[in-house]
Design a protein around this motif. Structure first.
Motif, PDB file in Angstrom:
ATOM      1  N   ILE A   1      29.089  24.837 -26.089  1.00 56.19           N
ATOM      2  CA  ILE A   1      28.062  25.843 -25.783  1.00 56.19           C
ATOM      3  C   ILE A   1      27.435  25.575 -24.420  1.00 56.19           C
ATOM      4  O   ILE A   1      27.201  26.498 -23.624  1.00 56.19           O
ATOM      5  N   SER A   2      27.155  24.329 -24.127  1.00 53.85           N
ATOM      6  CA  SER A   2      26.581  23.986 -22.821  1.00 53.85           C
ATOM      7  C   SER A   2      27.525  24.376 -21.689  1.00 53.85           C
ATOM      8  O   SER A   2      27.104  24.867 -20.641  1.00 53.85           O
ATOM      9  N   SER A   3      28.821  24.138 -21.917  1.00 53.37           N
ATOM     10  CA  SER A   3      29.814  24.502 -20.906  1.00 53.37           C
ATOM     11  C   SER A   3      29.832  26.004 -20.674  1.00 53.37           C
ATOM     12  O   SER A   3      29.853  26.474 -19.534  1.00 53.37           O
ATOM     13  N   ILE A   4      29.803  26.800 -21.750  1.00 51.79           N
ATOM     14  CA  ILE A   4      29.809  28.260 -21.626  1.00 51.79           C
ATOM     15  C   ILE A   4      28.573  28.742 -20.878  1.00 51.79           C
ATOM     16  O   ILE A   4      28.654  29.554 -19.943  1.00 51.79           O
ATOM     17  N   LYS A   5      27.402  28.240 -21.253  1.00 47.61           N
ATOM     18  CA  LYS A   5      26.149  28.695 -20.647  1.00 47.61           C
ATOM     19  C   LYS A   5      26.066  28.309 -19.171  1.00 47.61           C
ATOM     20  O   LYS A   5      25.602  29.095 -18.339  1.00 47.61           O
ATOM     21  N   GLN A   6      26.521  27.110 -18.839  1.00 48.97           N
ATOM     22  CA  GLN A   6      26.457  26.667 -17.442  1.00 48.97           C
ATOM     23  C   GLN A   6      27.382  27.493 -16.556  1.00 48.97           C
ATOM     24  O   GLN A   6      27.005  27.910 -15.454  1.00 48.97           O
ATOM     25  N   GLN A   7      28.581  27.744 -17.037  1.00 41.54           N
ATOM     26  CA  GLN A   7      29.516  28.551 -16.253  1.00 41.54           C
ATOM     27  C   GLN A   7      29.012  29.979 -16.074  1.00 41.54           C
ATOM     28  O   GLN A   7      29.153  30.575 -15.003  1.00 41.54           O
ATOM     29  N   LEU A   8      28.408  30.527 -17.118  1.00 46.58           N
ATOM     30  CA  LEU A   8      27.845  31.874 -17.008  1.00 46.58           C
ATOM     31  C   LEU A   8      26.670  31.905 -16.038  1.00 46.58           C
ATOM     32  O   LEU A   8      26.508  32.863 -15.271  1.00 46.58           O
ATOM     33  N   LEU A   9      25.863  30.877 -16.065  1.00 50.36           N
ATOM     34  CA  LEU A   9      24.724  30.812 -15.144  1.00 50.36           C
ATOM     35  C   LEU A   9      25.196  30.786 -13.697  1.00 50.36           C
ATOM     36  O   LEU A   9      24.626  31.464 -12.826  1.00 50.36           O
ATOM     37  N   GLU A  10      26.243  30.032 -13.420  1.00 51.23           N
ATOM     38  CA  GLU A  10      26.776  29.963 -12.064  1.00 51.23           C
ATOM     39  C   GLU A  10      27.364  31.299 -11.623  1.00 51.23           C
ATOM     40  O   GLU A  10      27.263  31.686 -10.464  1.00 51.23           O
ATOM     41  N   LEU A  11      27.979  32.006 -12.563  1.00 52.79           N
ATOM     42  CA  LEU A  11      28.581  33.309 -12.236  1.00 52.79           C
ATOM     43  C   LEU A  11      27.535  34.402 -12.093  1.00 52.79           C
ATOM     44  O   LEU A  11      27.567  35.192 -11.144  1.00 52.79           O
TER      45      LEU A  11
ATOM     46  N   ALA B   1      23.937  39.216 -22.409  1.00 52.60           N
ATOM     47  CA  ALA B   1      22.818  38.971 -23.319  1.00 52.60           C
ATOM     48  C   ALA B   1      23.327  38.709 -24.735  1.00 52.60           C
ATOM     49  O   ALA B   1      22.837  37.801 -25.429  1.00 52.60           O
ATOM     50  N   ALA B   2      24.325  39.495 -25.177  1.00 52.03           N
ATOM     51  CA  ALA B   2      24.886  39.299 -26.514  1.00 52.03           C
ATOM     52  C   ALA B   2      25.535  37.928 -26.640  1.00 52.03           C
ATOM     53  O   ALA B   2      25.430  37.261 -27.682  1.00 52.03           O
ATOM     54  N   CYS B   3      26.205  37.497 -25.583  1.00 55.50           N
ATOM     55  CA  CYS B   3      26.868  36.185 -25.594  1.00 55.50           C
ATOM     56  C   CYS B   3      25.844  35.058 -25.706  1.00 55.50           C
ATOM     57  O   CYS B   3      26.019  34.124 -26.503  1.00 55.50           O
ATOM     58  N   LEU B   4      24.771  35.148 -24.914  1.00 51.74           N
ATOM     59  CA  LEU B   4      23.741  34.105 -24.974  1.00 51.74           C
ATOM     60  C   LEU B   4      23.078  34.072 -26.349  1.00 51.74           C
ATOM     61  O   LEU B   4      22.794  32.993 -26.888  1.00 51.74           O
ATOM     62  N   ALA B   5      22.830  35.243 -26.917  1.00 53.86           N
ATOM     63  CA  ALA B   5      22.244  35.285 -28.252  1.00 53.86           C
ATOM     64  C   ALA B   5      23.184  34.637 -29.269  1.00 53.86           C
ATOM     65  O   ALA B   5      22.743  33.904 -30.174  1.00 53.86           O
ATOM     66  N   ARG B   6      24.472  34.879 -29.105  1.00 54.92           N
ATOM     67  CA  ARG B   6      25.465  34.324 -30.030  1.00 54.92           C
ATOM     68  C   ARG B   6      25.486  32.793 -29.956  1.00 54.92           C
ATOM     69  O   ARG B   6      25.426  32.112 -30.993  1.00 54.92           O
ATOM     70  N   VAL B   7      25.581  32.257 -28.748  1.00 55.18           N
ATOM     71  CA  VAL B   7      25.697  30.796 -28.631  1.00 55.18           C
ATOM     72  C   VAL B   7      24.387  30.095 -29.001  1.00 55.18           C
ATOM     73  O   VAL B   7      24.403  28.979 -29.531  1.00 55.18           O
ATOM     74  N   ASN B   8      23.263  30.756 -28.723  1.00 57.95           N
ATOM     75  CA  ASN B   8      21.985  30.148 -29.118  1.00 57.95           C
ATOM     76  C   ASN B   8      21.858  30.091 -30.642  1.00 57.95           C
ATOM     77  O   ASN B   8      21.280  29.152 -31.190  1.00 57.95           O
ATOM     78  N   THR B   9      22.398  31.104 -31.335  1.00 60.02           N
ATOM     79  CA  THR B   9      22.416  31.092 -32.794  1.00 60.02           C
ATOM     80  C   THR B   9      23.331  29.981 -33.302  1.00 60.02           C
ATOM     81  O   THR B   9      23.012  29.285 -34.278  1.00 60.02           O
TER      82      THR B   9
END
Length: 1015
Positions: A808-818, A830-838
């Motif tokens: 999850i950390s890897s997904i969020k960090q890569q998305l933040l950079e993009l 937004a849907a992706c972040l909600a999913r991984v936070n859940t």
């Protein structure tokens, strides 16, 4: 020009020359146009919009000639040799500002119509005078005894003699000498501005019984040019520009005492009375005690001006003059006529009086009313919040009590800054820089600044302000930044030196050039030569042996570099002098049509030929990959703008700005009506993806200003300034139609974008949102991460806490950079972040080492189910593979499918898995089932073809009939599901055809990866 106003008193009706019934405003207008079209071969062109697209010197089109200014200046060709039209004009702000006077007399307006005929190098004085005279005496039935003409009597100060030619023409026409008057330059010499085309004019006036005059028609003979030093020179071609104010002509021909008594205003005035509460009717009074009638006239005038602006696509969010006039109208409507919604009702009356002539009024009625409604509520909210601010301001600066009628949200802050700045200087003049800041930052209009100056007994540096305003509209950011230092004058000196040498500009048309070879866009290097070299301090250099640690500026004869314009970032690249000597370009900007390339030299010190002069041959190479991404993103802006307008049919959507870099794009909007929502954003995104899938053509058409004024449905950015020449209309074909005026670079078809993804929105719930998005590889990478989160959700129960956090950390960090941090995540992001936070909160208890065991158990269970069901073979996708590394999955697949005693496969099996976006597969076939047409190698080969993969080789060829492995194949997680399903269908169909007794029971259940354990 004679400036004797119409008398305010009512003239006896028997002094007027026509009855009302035969002189309606529509008759006057249509007669004027028909006369010049049918009798004198003119082309009728429609009115240009009231907000100029090409002229930074005026806030609104304030004269009939504005749309032909480029023709007079010689920068564009005339659309036709003879032209006639009725031009919508507005005089608010700038040097021609009638706002304060409107309503206090009978003939000043913010909005008016100018009837005019033009000759561009065709007929001249004789024909123009005779045409005008014959129209007035013919269709309009004026009597020559009631007319007086004036002409230019000469001016020694500018070195021009009396226009005897014009005087004699009037005599030849038959005008008595007693009715021909010569006047000086103040009255009968017309000028476009401080510099530019100008010339003598002749005017026709109506003489009232009391001797007062009304100017009917002004005929300008453009034959001179005012130079920067104040002198006047002759033009190569001579033109005619005439103007007759419709409102004034209507008052004269309809036998009424003022313009407000004509059929252009009376329906609006009656509508004000009808929709007001307990207010007496209009009585036509003037003077300091005629407050109510002044309000009637002012509101009727403002309603016409506001309606014309909104119908022409002006927006209050980007036009302070329009916003201020609307607020003045709301104030009058609320305080005097007791109906804050009056402006909405009055729009209908403007449509009734002007809609036939200007159909855009009716076409934009819905949008205009949405905007008026929004601005009305915003005004009410702003007004409620001003009370406390005003009380505090008066306490600190008591003199401001005299300006209690001012209603401007930023007035208190702006006035405080004004007082603090003035206190620090010893001058009675408000500097142009401060005036510009009050205007640009705090929203003070010129009339308000003039009131402040008068209140504080100060003068205004108007020339300095107008110069800064013009520069602000015409410069791009990089050039402005470069010139904001003390280098500005040095850049100007460089340009003057180049112009004296015969070079007038850099030819940058090559920035639009590219080739499509094998479906790939390529940018060819450009050969040209240097015309100027400047040091870091902008010193002119004739010959240079540069060092590598100082920046230099190169001006070239031609360039293929795009400089920062229209929201698009400048190109990077290199200017090659030779193989060992290169300027690495990291900044490109334009000043007065010259393109400056700024960068650092890279030099091979071992060579002796490392020098450059201002005639050197060079090769310009842009960063091709970066440019292609920029082009994708710029086309993406156009598609986003079009898509949002389509999915918000009940809103008014206006682009007020945009930004395009190689990393992404953003679009600034004003949205009136329904606001953005998650659903709206996803709908717009889907429309864009459909266009990309359709690979719609993107075509660019080059036009000039005269052509664009006559064009239909071309989107422009309100307040944006466009060049008069080389205008580019960028059109995108259906399914998502777009047509915009744009100077940027674009891809040849939407398929080049490859993908589109909206990421963040700042202020989504406001009426000024900013939308951020990605295209190309960045968009695809973002969507891969969204899919990765979806796959993770499917197998989260199998992941250890550590692995879950890591993934999850890897997904969020890569998305933040993009996606960056500008605004709130929206849409799929937004849907992706909600999913991984859940998923982070989900309580699971698995460890990394167990995954391979879990995979092996999953496969054994599948074999057991197959045996129990009597199936002849197994095709299975390993569900937990999404959480595994490629090496671990390969080991699990290799160990799976063997019976516990290791004697051979219990049944033919083909196993697949996906680890980190890599598809792996193995296949086993028992010896007794191997045949020339069926083996592990042949069976797996069918599946490998789906993924475009190859089979791994083994030392023992015989083994490949029993066991085969597929090399890892990288796939997109976006279409991974579909590819796996396709591969499994192929595998099952092949096995069914080759395994004996393979009835329906031989296949492995469902084909989807959602029920993989059933396969």
């Amino acid at each position: 020009m004679l400036r004797i106003p119409v008398k305010r008193r009512i003239h006896p009706h028997n002094s007027w020359i026509r009855s009302k019934s035969s002189s309606s405003s529509s008759f006057i207008r249509s007669t004027f146009i028909d006369y010049f079209v049918s009798q004198h071969g003119h082309k009728h062109v429609k009115s240009s919009p009231v907000v100029p697209l090409f002229d930074p010197t005026v806030p609104f089109v304030n004269a009939g000639m504005n749309q032909f200014k480029g023709v007079f200046l010689g920068t564009v060709d005339a659309p036709y040799p003879r032209v006639v039209n009725s031009q919508k004009c507005i005089r608010v702000g700038g040097k021609h500002n009638d706002l304060d006077i409107v309503g206090t007399d009978g003939h000043h307006h913010t909005f008016f119509e100018m009837l005019g005929n033009w000759s561009f190098g065709d007929y001249y004085k004789k024909e123009a005078c005779r045409m005008a005279w014959n129209l007035l005496l013919g269709p309009y039935r004026l009597k020559p005894d009631n007319l007086v003409v004036t002409y230019f009597s000469g001016d020694a100060a500018i070195g021009l003699t009396e226009d005897r030619e014009c005087r004699d023409i009037w005599k030849q026409i038959g005008v008595p000498e007693s009715r021909i008057r010569g006047l000086g330059a103040a009255d009968n010499f017309w000028e476009m501005g401080a510099t530019g085309p100008c010339g003598p004019c002749t005017e026709i006036h109506y003489v009232h019984p009391d001797g007062s005059l009304t100017e009917i028609w002004n005929l300008v003979f453009i034959q001179c040019n005012r130079e920067t030093n104040g002198s006047v020179s002759s033009l190569r071609r001579q033109h005619v520009d005439t103007g007759m104010g419709l409102e004034r002509a209507a008052a004269l021909l309809q036998a009424v005492p003022s313009n407000y008594d004509t059929d252009l205003f009376q329906p609006i005035i009656r509508a004000i009375h009808k929709n007001s509460k307990g207010i007496p009717a209009y009585s036509g009074r003037y003077g300091s005690d005629a407050t109510l009638d002044t309000a009637y006239r002012r509101l009727a005038d403002h309603a016409r001006m506001v309606s014309a602006c909104l119908a022409d696509g002006a927006f209050p969010a980007s036009n302070l003059n329009l916003k201020q006039i609307m607020r003045k109208s709301f104030k009058i409507s609320t305080d005097i006529f007791q109906n804050p919604r009056l402006l909405i009702h009055l729009y209908d009356e403007v449509v009734n009086t002007l809609g036939t002539t200007y159909p855009e009024l009716e076409k934009k009625e819905k949008d205009a009313k949405v905007i008026i409604e929004h601005e009305m509520h915003a005004y009410e909210k702003m007004r409620a919040g001003l009370v406390k601010k005003w009380r505090e301001l008066v306490k600190q600066y008591p003199e401001v009590e005299e300006m209690s009628d001012v209603e401007l949200g930023g007035f208190a802050l702006g006035y405080k800054e004004f007082k603090e700045t003035i206190a620090k200087q010893k001058s009675i003049v408000i500097p142009g820089e401060l005036v510009f800041k009050l205007y640009d930052t705090h929203g003070f209009q010129e009339e308000l600044i003039e009131r402040i100056a008068k209140l504080n007994k100060l003068e205004i540096d108007k020339e300095g302000f107008w110069k800064l305003l013009s520069q602000h509209k015409s410069r791009h950011k990089t050039a402005f930044k470069e010139q904001s230092s003390n280098k500005g004058l040095l850049f100007d000196l460089t340009i003057e030196k180049l112009i004296k040498s015969g070079v007038t500009s850099t030819n940058d048309v090559h920035k639009y050039e590219y080739q499509v070879i094998d479906n790939k866009i390529e940018f060819k290097p450009l050969k040209t030569n240097v015309i100027a070299i400047l040091s870091e301090d902008c010193e002119w250099i004739d010959y240079l042996e540069p060092c590598e640690n100082k920046p230099y500026y190169l001006v070239t004869k031609d360039t293929n570099f795009y400089c920062e314009e229209g929201g698009q970032i400048a190109d990077y690249g290199a200017i090659r002098i030779n193989e060992d000597f290169t300027l690495k370009v990291d900044s490109v900007f334009k000043i007065r049509d010259f393109v400056f390339h700024k960068g650092y030299f890279s030099v091979n010190q071992a060579k002796d030929c490392n020098y450059i002069n201002n005639k050197s041959d060079i090769i310009l190479e842009i960063d091709s990959d970066r440019r292609l991404n920029i082009m994708r993103n710029h086309t993406g802006v156009h598609l986003l703008n079009a898509a949002l307008k389509q999915v918000l049919p009940n809103s008014v959507v206006c682009q007020i700005g945009s930004g395009v870099t190689e990393k992404g794009l953003y679009l600034n909007l004003s949205v009136y009506g329904e606001k953005l929502s998650q659903d709206v954003v996803l709908q717009a995104q889907n429309l864009i993806r459909q266009s990309i899938h359709a690979n719609a053509q993107v075509e660019t058409r080059v036009v000039d200003d005269a052509q664009i004024v006559q064009a239909e449905d071309v989107t422009t950015v309100p307040g944006e300034l466009y060049p008069e020449r080389g205008l580019r209309v960028v059109g995108v074909a259906p399914p998502l139609l777009s047509k915009e005026l744009c100077c940027g670079t674009h891809v040849p078809s939407t398929g080049v974008l490859e993908d589109f993804c909206i990421t963040n929105i700042k202020g989504a719930g406001s009426n000024t949102p900013t939308i951020h998005a990605l295209t190309g590889d960045a968009a695809k990478e973002a969507r891969e991460l969204f899919c990765r989160a979806e796959k993770l959700e499917q197998v989260i129960d199998l992941a250890s806490s550590e692995r879950r956090h890591e993934e999850i950390s890897s997904i969020k960090q890569q998305l933040l950079e993009l996606c960056g941090t500008s605004g709130a995540p929206y849409g799929e992001y937004a849907a992706c972040l909600a999913r991984v936070n859940t998923l982070l909160k989900k309580n699971v208890n698995k460890n990394e080492m167990a995954l391979q065991v879990i995979a092996e158990i999953e496969v054994r269970e599948t074999f057991a189910e197959a045996r129990a069901a009597g199936r002849q073979f197994v095709v299975h996708f390993v569900r937990c593979s999404y959480l595994m590394q490629a090496d671990g999955l390969a080991a699990a697949l290799a160990a799976s499918g063997l019976p516990e005693d290791g004697t051979g496969a219990p049944a033919p099996s083909l196993l697949l898995g996906c680890a980190g976006g890599t598809i792996l597969a193995t296949c086993r076939v028992p010896q007794e089932l191997v045949s020339p047409s069926f083996s592990a190698e042949r069976w797996l080969g069918c599946v490998a073809a789906v993924f475009g993969a190859r089979l791994l080789t083994h030392a023992d060829a015989a083994d490949r009939t029993l066991y085969a492995e597929m090399a890892g194949a990288k796939v997109s997680l976006i279409n991974c599901e579909q590819l796996v399903q396709d591969a499994m269908r192929v595998a099952i169909k092949y096995a069914q055809a080759h395994v004996k007794d393979n009835g329906d029971r031989s296949a492995t259940g469902g084909h989807t990866t959602k029920n993989r354990q059933q396969n």
